[in-house]
Design a protein around this motif. Structure first.
Motif, PDB file in Angstrom:
ATOM      1  N   UNK A   1       0.826  -1.205   0.000  1.00  9.78           N
ATOM      2  CA  UNK A   1       0.000   0.000   0.000  1.00  9.78           C
ATOM      3  C   UNK A   1       0.860   1.254   0.000  1.00  9.78           C
ATOM      4  N   UNK A   2       1.932   1.259   0.792  1.00  6.62           N
ATOM      5  CA  UNK A   2       2.820   2.423   0.824  1.00  6.62           C
ATOM      6  C   UNK A   2       3.520   2.610  -0.523  1.00  6.62           C
ATOM      7  N   UNK A   3       3.980   1.526  -1.133  1.00  2.60           N
ATOM      8  CA  UNK A   3       4.656   1.633  -2.425  1.00  2.60           C
ATOM      9  C   UNK A   3       3.694   2.142  -3.494  1.00  2.60           C
ATOM     10  N   UNK A   4       2.470   1.639  -3.482  1.00  2.12           N
ATOM     11  CA  UNK A   4       1.471   2.103  -4.451  1.00  2.12           C
ATOM     12  C   UNK A   4       1.175   3.584  -4.264  1.00  2.12           C
ATOM     13  N   UNK A   5       1.002   3.999  -2.998  1.00  2.00           N
ATOM     14  CA  UNK A   5       0.748   5.414  -2.722  1.00  2.00           C
ATOM     15  C   UNK A   5       1.921   6.275  -3.187  1.00  2.00           C
ATOM     16  N   UNK A   6       3.139   5.825  -2.924  1.00  2.00           N
ATOM     17  CA  UNK A   6       4.309   6.576  -3.364  1.00  2.00           C
ATOM     18  C   UNK A   6       4.400   6.677  -4.873  1.00  2.00           C
ATOM     19  N   UNK A   7       4.102   5.583  -5.567  1.00  2.00           N
ATOM     20  CA  UNK A   7       4.152   5.597  -7.025  1.00  2.00           C
ATOM     21  C   UNK A   7       3.109   6.558  -7.596  1.00  2.00           C
ATOM     22  N   UNK A   8       1.940   6.598  -6.988  1.00  2.00           N
ATOM     23  CA  UNK A   8       0.899   7.518  -7.455  1.00  2.00           C
ATOM     24  C   UNK A   8       1.296   8.972  -7.219  1.00  2.00           C
ATOM     25  N   UNK A   9       1.887   9.258  -6.075  1.00  2.00           N
ATOM     26  CA  UNK A   9       2.331  10.623  -5.793  1.00  2.00           C
ATOM     27  C   UNK A   9       3.427  11.050  -6.763  1.00  2.00           C
ATOM     28  N   UNK A  10       4.352  10.159  -7.056  1.00  2.00           N
ATOM     29  CA  UNK A  10       5.418  10.484  -8.010  1.00  2.00           C
ATOM     30  C   UNK A  10       4.853  10.658  -9.419  1.00  2.00           C
ATOM     31  N   UNK A  11       3.862   9.868  -9.775  1.00  2.00           N
ATOM     32  CA  UNK A  11       3.229  10.021 -11.088  1.00  2.00           C
ATOM     33  C   UNK A  11       2.506  11.357 -11.191  1.00  2.00           C
ATOM     34  N   UNK A  12       1.823  11.748 -10.120  1.00  2.19           N
ATOM     35  CA  UNK A  12       1.143  13.044 -10.113  1.00  2.19           C
ATOM     36  C   UNK A  12       2.140  14.187 -10.277  1.00  2.19           C
TER      37      UNK A  12
END
Length: 240
Positions: A129-140
Protein backbone atom coordinates in the motif's frame (compact mmCIF):
# COMPACT_ATOMS: atom_id res chain seq x y z
CA UNK A 1 -1.79 -8.35 15.64
CA UNK A 2 1.63 -6.67 15.44
CA UNK A 3 2.44 -3.25 16.87
CA UNK A 4 3.83 -1.10 14.05
CA UNK A 5 2.89 2.46 14.99
CA UNK A 6 6.51 3.38 15.75
CA UNK A 7 7.63 2.42 12.22
CA UNK A 8 5.58 4.95 10.20
CA UNK A 9 6.24 8.37 11.73
CA UNK A 10 8.02 9.51 8.56
CA UNK A 11 5.13 8.27 6.42
CA UNK A 12 2.68 10.22 8.58
CA UNK A 13 4.68 13.35 7.84
CA UNK A 14 4.75 12.37 4.16
CA UNK A 15 0.96 12.26 4.13
CA UNK A 16 0.90 15.82 5.45
CA UNK A 17 3.37 16.92 2.77
CA UNK A 18 1.32 15.15 0.12
CA UNK A 19 -1.87 16.91 1.20
CA UNK A 20 -0.17 20.31 1.15
CA UNK A 21 1.39 19.55 -2.24
CA UNK A 22 -1.96 18.44 -3.66
CA UNK A 23 -3.63 21.61 -2.34
CA UNK A 24 -0.97 23.82 -3.96
CA UNK A 25 -1.39 21.95 -7.24
CA UNK A 26 -5.15 22.55 -7.10
CA UNK A 27 -4.56 26.23 -6.34
CA UNK A 28 -2.14 26.54 -9.26
CA UNK A 29 -4.73 25.00 -11.57
CA UNK A 30 -7.21 27.76 -10.75
CA UNK A 31 -4.86 30.74 -10.64
CA UNK A 32 -4.74 33.09 -13.62
CA UNK A 33 -1.23 34.34 -12.79
CA UNK A 34 0.80 31.82 -14.78
CA UNK A 35 2.15 34.47 -17.14
CA UNK A 36 2.24 38.14 -16.18
CA UNK A 37 2.21 40.40 -19.24
CA UNK A 38 3.44 43.97 -18.88
CA UNK A 39 2.08 46.40 -21.51
CA UNK A 40 2.67 50.10 -22.07
CA UNK A 41 -0.65 50.89 -23.80
CA UNK A 42 -3.10 51.47 -20.95
CA UNK A 43 -6.08 52.53 -23.00
CA UNK A 44 -7.76 49.13 -22.54
CA UNK A 45 -5.55 47.42 -19.95
CA UNK A 46 -5.80 50.17 -17.34
CA UNK A 47 -3.29 48.72 -14.90
CA UNK A 48 -0.74 47.90 -17.57
CA UNK A 49 -0.67 44.28 -16.35
CA UNK A 50 -2.47 41.30 -17.89
CA UNK A 51 -2.56 37.77 -16.53
CA UNK A 52 -2.61 34.62 -18.64
CA UNK A 53 -3.52 31.37 -16.92
CA UNK A 54 -4.24 27.97 -18.38
CA UNK A 55 -8.00 28.60 -18.30
CA UNK A 56 -8.47 32.39 -18.56
CA UNK A 57 -6.81 35.61 -19.66
CA UNK A 58 -7.69 38.61 -17.49
CA UNK A 59 -6.77 42.24 -16.87
CA UNK A 60 -8.09 45.25 -14.97
CA UNK A 61 -9.99 47.72 -17.14
CA UNK A 62 -12.38 50.63 -16.76
CA UNK A 63 -13.58 50.45 -20.38
CA UNK A 64 -14.14 46.72 -20.96
CA UNK A 65 -15.64 44.91 -18.00
CA UNK A 66 -16.89 41.33 -18.02
CA UNK A 67 -20.47 41.01 -16.68
CA UNK A 68 -20.38 39.96 -13.04
CA UNK A 69 -16.95 41.50 -12.47
CA UNK A 70 -16.37 45.03 -11.20
CA UNK A 71 -13.21 46.21 -12.93
CA UNK A 72 -11.89 43.13 -14.68
CA UNK A 73 -12.15 41.69 -18.16
CA UNK A 74 -11.75 37.90 -18.47
CA UNK A 75 -12.08 35.45 -21.33
CA UNK A 76 -12.05 31.66 -21.23
CA UNK A 77 -9.24 29.87 -23.08
CA UNK A 78 -10.60 26.78 -24.80
CA UNK A 79 -8.25 23.88 -25.56
CA UNK A 80 -9.93 23.42 -28.96
CA UNK A 81 -9.24 26.95 -30.22
CA UNK A 82 -6.60 27.35 -32.90
CA UNK A 83 -4.78 30.15 -31.06
CA UNK A 84 -4.31 28.14 -27.84
CA UNK A 85 -0.62 27.20 -27.54
CA UNK A 86 0.25 23.55 -26.84
CA UNK A 87 1.78 24.30 -23.44
CA UNK A 88 -1.55 25.68 -22.20
CA UNK A 89 -3.47 22.68 -23.58
CA UNK A 90 -0.98 20.39 -21.86
CA UNK A 91 -1.51 22.31 -18.63
CA UNK A 92 -5.28 21.96 -18.82
CA UNK A 93 -5.10 18.20 -19.34
CA UNK A 94 -2.10 17.15 -17.27
CA UNK A 95 -2.84 19.35 -14.25
CA UNK A 96 -6.32 17.84 -13.97
CA UNK A 97 -4.89 14.33 -14.25
CA UNK A 98 -2.26 15.22 -11.66
CA UNK A 99 -4.99 16.24 -9.22
CA UNK A 100 -6.85 12.94 -9.65
CA UNK A 101 -3.73 10.78 -9.39
CA UNK A 102 -2.39 12.78 -6.43
CA UNK A 103 -5.68 12.41 -4.60
CA UNK A 104 -5.52 8.65 -5.14
CA UNK A 105 -1.95 8.61 -3.83
CA UNK A 106 -2.87 10.45 -0.65
CA UNK A 107 -5.85 8.14 -0.17
CA UNK A 108 -3.55 5.13 -0.54
CA UNK A 109 -1.16 6.57 2.03
CA UNK A 110 -4.05 7.14 4.42
CA UNK A 111 -5.18 3.53 3.97
CA UNK A 112 -1.69 2.22 4.68
CA UNK A 113 -1.34 4.41 7.79
CA UNK A 114 -4.71 3.19 9.02
CA UNK A 115 -3.44 -0.38 8.90
CA UNK A 116 -0.26 0.64 10.72
CA UNK A 117 -1.83 2.63 13.55
CA UNK A 118 -4.98 0.60 14.09
CA UNK A 119 -3.45 -2.86 13.90
CA UNK A 120 -2.20 -5.16 11.19
CA UNK A 121 -4.24 -8.17 10.24
CA UNK A 122 -2.60 -11.29 8.87
CA UNK A 123 -3.20 -10.32 5.24
CA UNK A 124 -2.79 -6.51 5.42
CA UNK A 125 -0.59 -5.40 2.47
CA UNK A 126 1.01 -2.50 4.32
CA UNK A 127 4.26 -2.44 2.38
CA UNK A 128 2.45 -2.74 -0.96
CA UNK A 129 0.00 0.00 0.00
CA UNK A 130 2.82 2.42 0.82
CA UNK A 131 4.66 1.63 -2.43
CA UNK A 132 1.47 2.10 -4.45
CA UNK A 133 0.75 5.41 -2.72
CA UNK A 134 4.31 6.58 -3.36
CA UNK A 135 4.15 5.60 -7.02
CA UNK A 136 0.90 7.52 -7.45
CA UNK A 137 2.33 10.62 -5.79
CA UNK A 138 5.42 10.48 -8.01
CA UNK A 139 3.23 10.02 -11.09
CA UNK A 140 1.14 13.04 -10.11
CA UNK A 141 4.32 15.10 -9.73
CA UNK A 142 5.54 13.99 -13.16
CA UNK A 143 2.23 15.00 -14.74
CA UNK A 144 2.30 18.47 -13.23
CA UNK A 145 5.98 19.25 -13.80
CA UNK A 146 5.66 18.91 -17.59
CA UNK A 147 3.24 21.83 -18.18
CA UNK A 148 4.85 23.88 -15.42
CA UNK A 149 8.31 23.71 -16.98
CA UNK A 150 6.87 24.13 -20.48
CA UNK A 151 5.05 27.34 -19.55
CA UNK A 152 8.07 28.53 -17.56
CA UNK A 153 10.20 28.10 -20.67
CA UNK A 154 7.67 30.08 -22.73
CA UNK A 155 7.86 32.96 -20.27
CA UNK A 156 11.66 32.96 -20.10
CA UNK A 157 11.94 33.00 -23.90
CA UNK A 158 9.23 35.72 -24.07
CA UNK A 159 6.93 33.77 -26.37
CA UNK A 160 3.63 35.46 -27.16
CA UNK A 161 0.07 34.25 -27.83
CA UNK A 162 -2.01 35.52 -30.73
CA UNK A 163 -5.33 36.13 -28.97
CA UNK A 164 -8.53 36.80 -30.95
CA UNK A 165 -9.87 40.39 -30.94
CA UNK A 166 -12.55 39.65 -28.32
CA UNK A 167 -9.84 39.02 -25.73
CA UNK A 168 -8.70 42.68 -26.02
CA UNK A 169 -5.14 41.49 -25.45
CA UNK A 170 -2.13 42.99 -27.25
CA UNK A 171 -0.39 41.01 -29.96
CA UNK A 172 2.70 40.80 -27.78
CA UNK A 173 3.66 42.12 -24.35
CA UNK A 174 6.45 44.57 -23.78
CA UNK A 175 7.81 42.03 -21.32
CA UNK A 176 6.53 39.17 -19.23
CA UNK A 177 7.45 37.39 -16.05
CA UNK A 178 6.58 34.20 -14.21
CA UNK A 179 3.42 34.42 -12.11
CA UNK A 180 2.56 32.90 -8.76
CA UNK A 181 0.56 30.14 -10.44
CA UNK A 182 3.71 28.48 -11.76
CA UNK A 183 5.47 29.09 -8.44
CA UNK A 184 2.69 27.45 -6.44
CA UNK A 185 2.63 24.51 -8.83
CA UNK A 186 6.39 24.03 -8.55
CA UNK A 187 6.29 23.97 -4.75
CA UNK A 188 3.37 21.54 -4.82
CA UNK A 189 5.23 19.28 -7.23
CA UNK A 190 8.33 19.19 -5.03
CA UNK A 191 6.24 18.29 -1.99
CA UNK A 192 4.53 15.48 -3.91
CA UNK A 193 7.94 14.11 -4.95
CA UNK A 194 9.22 14.15 -1.36
CA UNK A 195 6.00 12.52 -0.16
CA UNK A 196 6.20 9.78 -2.78
CA UNK A 197 9.82 8.97 -1.99
CA UNK A 198 9.12 8.70 1.75
CA UNK A 199 6.15 6.43 1.11
CA UNK A 200 8.25 4.13 -1.08
CA UNK A 201 11.03 3.83 1.51
CA UNK A 202 8.80 2.26 4.18
CA UNK A 203 10.10 -1.03 5.50
CA UNK A 204 8.49 -3.49 7.89
CA UNK A 205 10.70 -4.32 10.88
CA UNK A 206 12.53 -7.66 10.69
CA UNK A 207 10.55 -9.13 13.61
CA UNK A 208 7.24 -8.43 11.85
CA UNK A 209 8.48 -10.12 8.69
CA UNK A 210 9.49 -13.21 10.67
CA UNK A 211 6.10 -13.29 12.37
CA UNK A 212 4.30 -12.96 9.05
CA UNK A 213 6.29 -15.82 7.52
CA UNK A 214 5.61 -18.06 10.52
CA UNK A 215 1.85 -17.49 10.57
CA UNK A 216 0.97 -20.24 8.02
CA UNK A 217 3.07 -22.81 9.89
CA UNK A 218 1.42 -21.88 13.19
CA UNK A 219 -2.05 -22.22 11.72
CA UNK A 220 -1.24 -25.73 10.43
CA UNK A 221 0.10 -26.72 13.84
CA UNK A 222 -3.00 -25.35 15.57
CA UNK A 223 -5.28 -27.34 13.27
CA UNK A 224 -3.45 -30.53 14.29
CA UNK A 225 -4.03 -29.97 17.98
CA UNK A 226 -1.79 -27.00 18.75
CA UNK A 227 1.31 -29.22 18.58
CA UNK A 228 1.56 -29.57 22.43
CA UNK A 229 3.06 -32.44 24.41
CA UNK A 230 0.94 -35.10 26.17
CA UNK A 231 0.15 -34.47 29.81
CA UNK A 232 1.97 -37.11 31.98
CA UNK A 233 -0.93 -37.11 34.47
CA UNK A 234 -3.34 -38.42 31.83
CA UNK A 235 -0.81 -41.08 30.76
CA UNK A 236 -0.52 -42.40 34.33
CA UNK A 237 -4.32 -42.69 34.61
CA UNK A 238 -4.41 -44.66 31.38
CA UNK A 239 -1.93 -47.26 32.71
CA UNK A 240 -3.89 -47.84 35.95
Amino acid sequence: MTYLAHTAHAQLGALGLGCVGWTLTAAALGLIQWRVWLVSDREVITSGVAWVGIWRACFHSHTHVTPGLRVMHCRYISPTEAFTPPEIVAGQVLMLLSLLVGLSGNAGGLYALRNVYFGMEKSSPIRSAFVTAGALCLSAAAMSIIPLLWNLSSVVTNQTITFPPEFKMPQAPDSQRVGCGIGAGMVGTVLMVVSGIIFCTYRLPARSRRLDSSLPAQSVTDSRGAGGEDNPAFESHEHL
